[in-house]
Every structure is written in C-alpha cells, then in structure tokens.
Design an enzyme around this catalytic site. Sequence first.
Site, short mmCIF file in Angstrom:
data_model
loop_
_atom_site.label_atom_id
_atom_site.label_comp_id
_atom_site.label_asym_id
_atom_site.label_seq_id
_atom_site.Cartn_x
_atom_site.Cartn_y
_atom_site.Cartn_z
N TYR A 178 0.84 -1.19 0.00
CA TYR A 178 0.00 0.00 0.00
C TYR A 178 0.88 1.25 0.00
O TYR A 178 1.40 1.68 1.03
CB TYR A 178 -0.93 0.02 1.21
N HIS B 97 0.31 -12.09 1.37
CA HIS B 97 -0.44 -11.17 0.52
C HIS B 97 -0.50 -11.66 -0.93
O HIS B 97 0.51 -11.67 -1.63
CB HIS B 97 0.23 -9.79 0.57
#
Length: 347
Positions: free
Chosen positions: A71, A153
């Site tokens: 992010y 992830h």
Amino acid sequence: MAFRAGLRPLTSTGAADAAGDVAATLAASSFGLGCAPIGNLFTPVAEADAEATVGRALERGLRFFDTAPHYGEGVSELRLGHALAGVDRDSVVIATKVGRVIVDADGAPVPSGGTGGPGGTTVGDLGRDGVLRSLEGSLARLGTDRVDLLYLHDPADVDEALRGALPAMLELRDQGVVRAVGVGMGRNAPVARLVREAAGALDVVMPAGRVTLLDRTALDDLLPAARERGVGVVAAGVYNSGVLADPVAAPFFDYHPASPEQVDRALRMAAACHREGVDLPTAAVRWPLLVPGVEAVVVGARTPAEVDVFADAADAVVPDRLWTELDAIASSAEQAVDTVIGSHGTA
C-alpha cells in the site's frame, strides 16, 4: 462475532472498555480500519489527513488496523506508525503482510524501513528471506517490535508459498514476533487450498470482496474449509470497490467499472435499504458479520468522515426483513448462495 484472542488488544482496557457504549463496543470488537487509502491508493492523501483518519478511528473505538508494504510502497505503514506513535501498543492490533518486497524505480530493493519513492513498486517474493526482509522493513516503518497478525499477501504460487513463505511465517509466530498468521487474497480457490494444505497452521484468512452483499462466492468453499479447520475469517473489500458504497457515484466492482447487472442489483439493494431507513453502506458493512465464521470486517478510509460512515453502522438498527430481501436480490442474480445463513439476528 468478535475478534478471536489473537486479534484482540492485549490490555484489559481495550477498545470496547475505552469506548463505553454498545455501538462503540461493536466497532471495537468487529471493525477494523483498512489503511490502503492512506497510502495514496488511487488518490493522494496528505500526511495530516492520514493522521487524522487514524485518529478518528481511535476516537470511534476502533483498535484494529490493517496495512501492507504494497500500500503505497511502504507509505501506508509509515503513516500508520506515525499516527499510532504515543498510543499504548498493547491497546491496538496491527496487521500487515508479506509476500511482496518494495523496490525503487530501478528495481533495487529499498533499504529496510524505506519506501519505494517515485516510480517504486513491489514485486512478489515468497521465499523465506523475502518474508524476513519484508517484515523487518514493516516493523521499522510501523515503529514497533511485533505484528499481531501477519498475512501472506496475494500469493501467486501456492506451492511456493507452502514451501517458503508459510514456514517462515510460522517461525516468526513461534518466536513471538507475530501473534497470528493468515492469508489475504481476492481469489477463493488458492486461499481454500492453503487452508486445507497448511496442516492447521493458519489462524485467519481475509477474502477481499468475496463475502459481500453482491459477491458471496467465498461461502461455497473457502468459508466451509475455514470453519472445518478453526480458521477465523476477516472480511475485506465489503463495498466491492465502490458499487456497494454508492452505485451511482462510484459504480465500480473489483477496481473496474461494474457491469450493468451489478449496478442494477446494487441499486435494487439500495432501494430496499432506503425503504427500511437504512443506507446501503451500513448494510454492506454489517452483512458479513451475519455469516458463520466471519469475526471481523475491515473497511478502508482516507478521511475522518469516511471512518464515521462505517463506524456509524455499529449502532444502526437493521430489521431482519431487510436481510431477507437483500438475500433474495442476491439469489435472483444466481450468486453462489447455497450456504444458508442460519440466523438473521442483528449483529
């Protein structure tokens, strides 16, 4: 539902106690702030606005924060760490992720604790060294010595994840560097396979956009597998990228323009909500908590006002008949809804 022990603050005066009322207790026990937006996801966010967003979440009783190196190529973690500086570490729960490492514009790994900078990105790395290097950088950016929940992830190769990344994550859990391990992904099948083949090693899974009013596909296989093995579920992406927040102003599904059929279903759901005095975002946030096995919902926000939108959902009164009507709209669209929710009592 509510967070399992591994996802709760360690202090006895956790979020629910600090909040002091029923609505805030639900927010504290079942809601988390998704921090991708404060990492400049799609729209730049000023440092002050990012800090104010986290601050507002704390004011509203939230104590669970979800971030990742991906992010903003480290920006989200860095900003979250700054915003939580001075907050009792035992009173908050931090989740971050491994499986991708940050590189600069030239493709070189950034120094530990650094960010990608202009032109930076992240690249997949499911090896043991990649996991350790990724977490080392995350801890530096977050300004902490541990992570409460560490997700793998979006693993592109399940076999490689089982060989390299997951054993490394379990080592970190055994060492106490992380309290719980999980997998976060927007596709059901790889996560279901990891749940089955990880030999009980996973604590949590986070299906993104697959336990929502519009997309219930995780209810077919992933959630039953998780329940069978005692794996908790954190639902993310509950707005499906926008169409369940506002099907008129944000008609997006999974980061792409929603199909006419998806927009139509969302509009029908919004109309049903309106008739009952409930707004669609509230229903979108609350519905996953009705699904057996779902312990929490993570919602992204980039402003304090956006935090208020989903925090306000905690005290909304949602009649059972609305859930029945929303289920009927979803079923009429031939969604995968064979798994029946046992009770529609308000969450």
